[in-house]
Design a protein around this motif. Structure first.
Motif, short mmCIF file in Angstrom:
data_model
loop_
_atom_site.label_atom_id
_atom_site.label_comp_id
_atom_site.label_asym_id
_atom_site.label_seq_id
_atom_site.Cartn_x
_atom_site.Cartn_y
_atom_site.Cartn_z
N VAL A 26 79.19 68.75 59.55
CA VAL A 26 78.34 67.76 58.88
C VAL A 26 78.46 66.47 59.68
O VAL A 26 79.53 65.87 59.77
CB VAL A 26 78.79 67.54 57.42
CG1 VAL A 26 77.93 66.51 56.74
CG2 VAL A 26 78.77 68.86 56.65
N THR A 30 74.41 62.57 58.64
CA THR A 30 74.20 63.29 57.37
C THR A 30 74.98 62.63 56.26
O THR A 30 74.45 62.42 55.16
CB THR A 30 74.60 64.76 57.51
OG1 THR A 30 73.82 65.36 58.56
CG2 THR A 30 74.37 65.52 56.22
N GLY A 69 79.25 73.77 53.96
CA GLY A 69 78.10 73.74 53.07
C GLY A 69 78.30 72.91 51.82
O GLY A 69 77.43 72.89 50.95
N ARG A 99 74.65 72.26 50.48
CA ARG A 99 73.58 72.40 51.48
C ARG A 99 72.68 73.58 51.10
O ARG A 99 73.17 74.65 50.74
CB ARG A 99 74.18 72.63 52.86
CG ARG A 99 73.14 72.77 53.95
CD ARG A 99 73.76 73.03 55.28
NE ARG A 99 74.13 71.73 55.86
CZ ARG A 99 74.92 71.59 56.90
NH1 ARG A 99 75.47 72.63 57.48
NH2 ARG A 99 75.20 70.39 57.36
N ASP A 108 68.11 68.91 57.13
CA ASP A 108 69.15 69.28 56.17
C ASP A 108 68.68 68.94 54.76
O ASP A 108 68.17 67.85 54.53
CB ASP A 108 70.45 68.51 56.45
CG ASP A 108 71.36 69.24 57.41
OD1 ASP A 108 71.12 70.42 57.67
OD2 ASP A 108 72.32 68.61 57.89
N TRP A 110 70.19 68.75 50.87
CA TRP A 110 71.39 68.77 50.06
C TRP A 110 70.98 68.57 48.60
O TRP A 110 70.13 67.75 48.30
CB TRP A 110 72.35 67.66 50.49
CG TRP A 110 72.90 67.89 51.86
CD1 TRP A 110 72.32 67.57 53.04
CD2 TRP A 110 74.15 68.51 52.18
NE1 TRP A 110 73.12 67.94 54.09
CE2 TRP A 110 74.25 68.52 53.58
CE3 TRP A 110 75.17 69.05 51.43
CZ2 TRP A 110 75.35 69.05 54.24
CZ3 TRP A 110 76.27 69.58 52.09
CH2 TRP A 110 76.36 69.58 53.47
#
Length: 149
Positions: A26, A30, A69, A99, A108, A110
């Protein structure tokens, strides 16, 4: 024997160098994006649930990676509620983000799956003055207790 300590030191130094310079699953960007979106979500939620709230401040907000994740977010925010007599409320909490699978956009995604507040405290900005009402007895009319023999 004295070379064994040097070899162990060099091995530990190499291992820590590799850990520090390895790529994180990550990225920093992010984490930063998650924190920015979460701050906006907190402010929108406060304004939706408490329309009389003002001076909303995000005091602390940080994220930690649990696994590639999952990210855990911690937050502390403060707001004043004019309806509740000018009280200042501070709330601490944490949330779990997971994720989502790639939808073809290359971005990405989330999702905030769990949020819980761990502490909330209320500070009264203006003191409350308590005065006796008309139903209270006047100090002159207080009856002295009977003497015990």
């Amino acid at each position: 024997m004295k070379y064994l300590g040097v070899i162990a030191f060099v091995a530990a130094l190499t291992w820590t160098w590799n850990i520090i310079h390895s790529d994180s699953p990550v990225s920093f960007e992010t984490h930063s994006g998650i924190q920015e979106k979460l701050a906006g979500l907190i402010q929108e939620t406060i304004k939706a649930k408490r329309p009389t709230a003002s001076e909303v401040q995000i005091n602390k907000l940080w994220t930690e990676m649990l696994s590639p994740g999952k990210v855990k977010a911690f937050f502390v925010y403060t707001f004043k509620d004019s309806e509740a007599g000018g009280t200042s409320t501070t709330i601490k909490g944490e949330g779990l983000l997971e994720r989502q699978n790639d939808d073809g956009s290359g971005l990405d995604h989330w999702v905030l799956t769990k949020v819980k507040t761990t502490n909330d405290s209320v500070v009264f900005e203006e003191g409350l003055v308590v005065t006796p009402g008309e139903s209270q007895a006047e100090p002159d009319s207080v009856v002295a207790p009977a003497e015990h023999k």
